[in-house]
Write a protein that holds these residues in place. Structure first.
Motif, short mmCIF file in Angstrom:
data_model
loop_
_atom_site.label_atom_id
_atom_site.label_comp_id
_atom_site.label_asym_id
_atom_site.label_seq_id
_atom_site.Cartn_x
_atom_site.Cartn_y
_atom_site.Cartn_z
N ALA A 58 0.88 -1.17 0.00
CA ALA A 58 0.00 0.00 0.00
C ALA A 58 0.91 1.22 0.00
N VAL A 59 0.85 2.01 -1.06
CA VAL A 59 1.67 3.21 -1.14
C VAL A 59 0.88 4.35 -0.50
N MET A 60 1.45 4.92 0.58
CA MET A 60 0.75 6.00 1.29
C MET A 60 1.36 7.35 0.96
N TYR A 61 0.49 8.35 0.89
CA TYR A 61 0.92 9.73 0.58
C TYR A 61 -0.04 10.66 1.29
N GLN A 62 0.51 11.51 2.13
CA GLN A 62 -0.28 12.50 2.85
C GLN A 62 -1.50 11.89 3.54
N GLY A 63 -1.26 10.80 4.24
CA GLY A 63 -2.32 10.21 5.07
C GLY A 63 -3.34 9.38 4.34
N ARG A 64 -3.10 9.11 3.07
CA ARG A 64 -4.05 8.30 2.29
C ARG A 64 -3.29 7.21 1.54
N VAL A 65 -4.01 6.10 1.24
CA VAL A 65 -3.41 5.08 0.38
C VAL A 65 -3.59 5.52 -1.07
N GLU A 66 -2.49 5.74 -1.76
CA GLU A 66 -2.55 6.18 -3.16
C GLU A 66 -2.89 5.02 -4.08
N VAL B 282 2.96 7.62 -7.30
CA VAL B 282 3.39 6.21 -7.39
C VAL B 282 4.38 6.04 -8.54
N ALA B 283 4.12 6.71 -9.66
CA ALA B 283 5.02 6.59 -10.83
C ALA B 283 6.43 7.05 -10.49
N ASN B 284 6.55 8.09 -9.67
CA ASN B 284 7.87 8.64 -9.36
C ASN B 284 8.49 8.04 -8.11
N PHE B 285 7.66 7.65 -7.14
CA PHE B 285 8.19 7.15 -5.87
C PHE B 285 8.72 5.73 -6.05
N PHE C 271 1.70 4.17 -20.10
CA PHE C 271 0.53 4.43 -19.25
C PHE C 271 0.20 5.91 -19.32
N ALA C 272 -1.00 6.26 -18.87
CA ALA C 272 -1.40 7.67 -18.91
C ALA C 272 -2.03 8.06 -17.58
N LEU C 273 -1.66 9.22 -17.08
CA LEU C 273 -2.12 9.71 -15.78
C LEU C 273 -2.83 11.05 -15.96
N ASP C 274 -3.61 11.40 -14.96
CA ASP C 274 -4.33 12.65 -14.94
C ASP C 274 -3.32 13.83 -14.92
N ALA C 275 -3.43 14.72 -15.89
CA ALA C 275 -2.47 15.82 -16.00
C ALA C 275 -2.69 16.90 -14.94
N ALA C 276 -3.79 16.79 -14.19
CA ALA C 276 -4.05 17.82 -13.17
C ALA C 276 -3.12 17.65 -11.96
N GLN C 277 -2.42 16.52 -11.88
CA GLN C 277 -1.54 16.29 -10.72
C GLN C 277 -0.18 16.95 -10.92
N ASP C 278 0.52 17.08 -9.82
CA ASP C 278 1.90 17.56 -9.87
C ASP C 278 2.76 16.46 -10.52
N ALA C 279 3.34 16.79 -11.67
CA ALA C 279 4.11 15.77 -12.40
C ALA C 279 5.34 15.32 -11.62
N ALA C 280 5.79 16.13 -10.67
CA ALA C 280 7.02 15.80 -9.93
C ALA C 280 6.72 15.18 -8.57
N ALA C 281 5.45 14.92 -8.24
CA ALA C 281 5.12 14.36 -6.92
C ALA C 281 5.91 13.08 -6.69
N GLY C 282 6.49 12.96 -5.53
CA GLY C 282 7.18 11.71 -5.18
C GLY C 282 8.60 11.62 -5.68
N GLU C 283 9.06 12.60 -6.46
CA GLU C 283 10.40 12.49 -7.03
C GLU C 283 11.51 12.57 -5.99
N GLU C 284 11.35 13.53 -5.09
CA GLU C 284 12.42 13.75 -4.11
C GLU C 284 12.07 13.17 -2.75
N ALA C 285 10.91 12.52 -2.66
CA ALA C 285 10.44 12.06 -1.35
C ALA C 285 11.38 11.02 -0.77
N LEU C 286 11.63 11.12 0.50
CA LEU C 286 12.46 10.12 1.20
C LEU C 286 11.69 9.55 2.36
#
Ligand SMILES: Nc1ncnc2c1ncn2[C@@H]1O[C@H](COP(=O)(O)OP(=O)(O)OP(=O)(O)O)[C@@H](O)[C@H]1O
Length: 416
Positions: free
Chosen positions: A202-210, A227-230, A401-416
């Motif tokens: 289960a990939v979690m992000y900001q208190g929710r399962v993504e 999820v794509a970047n993390f 694959f294709a994702l919703d463009a309304a999201q931040d394209a860089a989400a999860g890139e630098e997350a540790l």
């Protein structure tokens, strides 16, 4: 024993650490809660352990509601990162501790079995300080497992170990879980660790399962930019959905066509005789995903409908088209005619080529995306693939694959 979390949430004052969450963790599975620091994974684990009281919702173990049970009444044990062995007790006595506390007299056989399981039979008389970090972690594991919990919770249990040892222990933990067959719930921020060990993540992000699923599904078919970047690296390309092709009959899935800046329209469909050079892992070929160039001559990329995460995407919908770096093949522009028909293709220029030992990493500038990353296995390298070279990047539609463009394209890139 199956764990069912229903609408479980946790607030600390005004701050919601875990938003209402529904999760079923199947009996006997190795389940990972994966996410960056602060995403709520430890809080979720602590609610299962009874160390944190949920603000709302319920927790079932099998059919039993344990939401209000104190921790020591739950058939659950936790192994923490700082495994805090008793320094004055030897290995065998550390492992025997739980049994002795419950008044069990003859502990020898069970302790021996447990030490055998974690392969520390020869170290029974050593003190914790005479053990390596990995050995100490195994003692902590044996100490938890000897209580025969129905569920074992692991909170970053390998966090204190160096990389090499962590890798060894990942395999070891997986072996032990398979051998004892109980449900393991593992919290980690390390995507490789989760992917190596868990049946389900289960990939979690900001208190929710993504997103929730087997590791390969999450990796091959991410449904969000996080999820794509993390999980590994993704190339995300801005695109727009094109109308269905003429002649596509209703009811057949011809896949989705999208338009990007500069998808390579120069190659005529049917060029080349390729037998498919894309790496074959994972995603099954989507139905109907075919040539990379639209019938009307418009530059296009294709993907199977099932790999589009945007519900009801229609002509004009903005999407981010994704492809993993290892799915892309690079062909020098002079050999463009050899690109297999039906592959998605973009033309570009290499801006960087790095030797990584096991592979080469290329950065390629294209009109569609200023920097695409490509990994190529380190075999039979075309020595023309150097910075400045014109290249065709190509890959199978079924790896797109294709994702919703309304999201931040860089989400999860630098997350540790
Ligand atoms: N007792 C508390 N009081 C207030 N806020 C808390 C408390 N415990 C946790 N939080 C907050 O809740 C959020 C989620 O914390 P949690 O420990 O579950 O995250 P995590 O994903 O496990 O992160 P880490 O890997 O850093 O432990 C964080 O922002 C944290 O600051």
């Amino acid at each position: 024993m199956t764990i069912t979390l229903s609408g479980i949430s946790k607030r600390f004052g005004d701050f919601t650490a875990v938003h209402p969450l529904d999760l079923t963790i199947p009996e006997g599975s190795f389940f990972a809660l994966l996410g960056a620091s602060g995403c709520g994974k430890t809080t979720t684990l602590r609610m299962i352990a009874g160390l944190e009281e949920p603000t709302a919702g319920s927790i079932l173990l099998g059919d039993d509601d344990i939401t209000r049970l104190p921790p020591h009444k739950r058939p659950v044990n936790t192994v923490f990162q700082n495994y805090a062995l008793f320094p004055h007790l030897d290995v065998a006595e550390n492992v025997a501790f739980g049994l002795r506390r419950r008044g069990v007299r003859s502990v020898r056989k069970q302790v021996e079995e447990m030490l055998e399981l974690v392969q520390l039979g020869a170290m029974a008389r050593r003190k914790p300080r005479q053990l390596s970090g990995g050995q100490q972690q195994r003692v902590a594991l044996a100490r938890a497992l000897i209580n025969r919990p129905r569920v074992l919770l692991l909170d970053e249990p390998l966090g204190a170990l160096d990389l090499k040892l962590r890798r060894q222990m990942q395999l070891e933990l997986k072996r032990i879980q398979t051998e004892v067959g109980i449900t393991f719930v593992h919290v980690t921020h390390d995507q490789e660790e989760a992917m190596t060990m868990a049946d389900s993540v289960a990939v979690m992000y900001q208190g929710r399962v993504e997103q929730l699923g087997p590791p390969a599904e999450l990796y091959e078919n991410p449904r969000s930019t996080f999820v794509a970047n993390f999980l590994g690296t993704s190339n995300l390309i801005e695109a727009e959905v094109l109308p269905p092709e003429e002649g596509t009959s209703a009811g057949t899935d011809a896949g989705i066509r999208v338009k990007t800046a500069g998808a390579d329209a120069s190659a005529s469909a049917g060029a080349g005789t390729g037998t498919g050079t894309g790496s074959g892992a994972g995603a099954g070929a989507g139905s109907g995903a075919g040539a990379g160039v639209g019938g009307d001559g418009e530059a296009a990329l294709r993907l199977p409908s099932a790999r589009c995460a945007v519900e009801g995407a229609e002509a004009g919908t903005k999407v981010l088209v994704g492809v993993r770096p290892e799915k892309i093949s690079l062909t020098h522009a002079d050999e463009a005619g050899t690109v297999p028909a039906g592959h998605n293709r973009l033309t570009g220029r290499i801006t960087d080529a790095s030797y990584l030992g096991v592979s080469w990493q290329y950065l390629v500038e294209t009109p569609a995306c200023p920097e695409l990353t490509v990994y190529a296995q380190n075999v039979e390298r075309d020595d023309r693939l150097v910075p400045g070279a014109r290249v065709v990047l190509h890959w199978r539609p079924s790896h797109t694959f294709a994702l919703d463009a309304a999201q931040d394209a860089a989400a999860g890139e630098e997350a540790l």
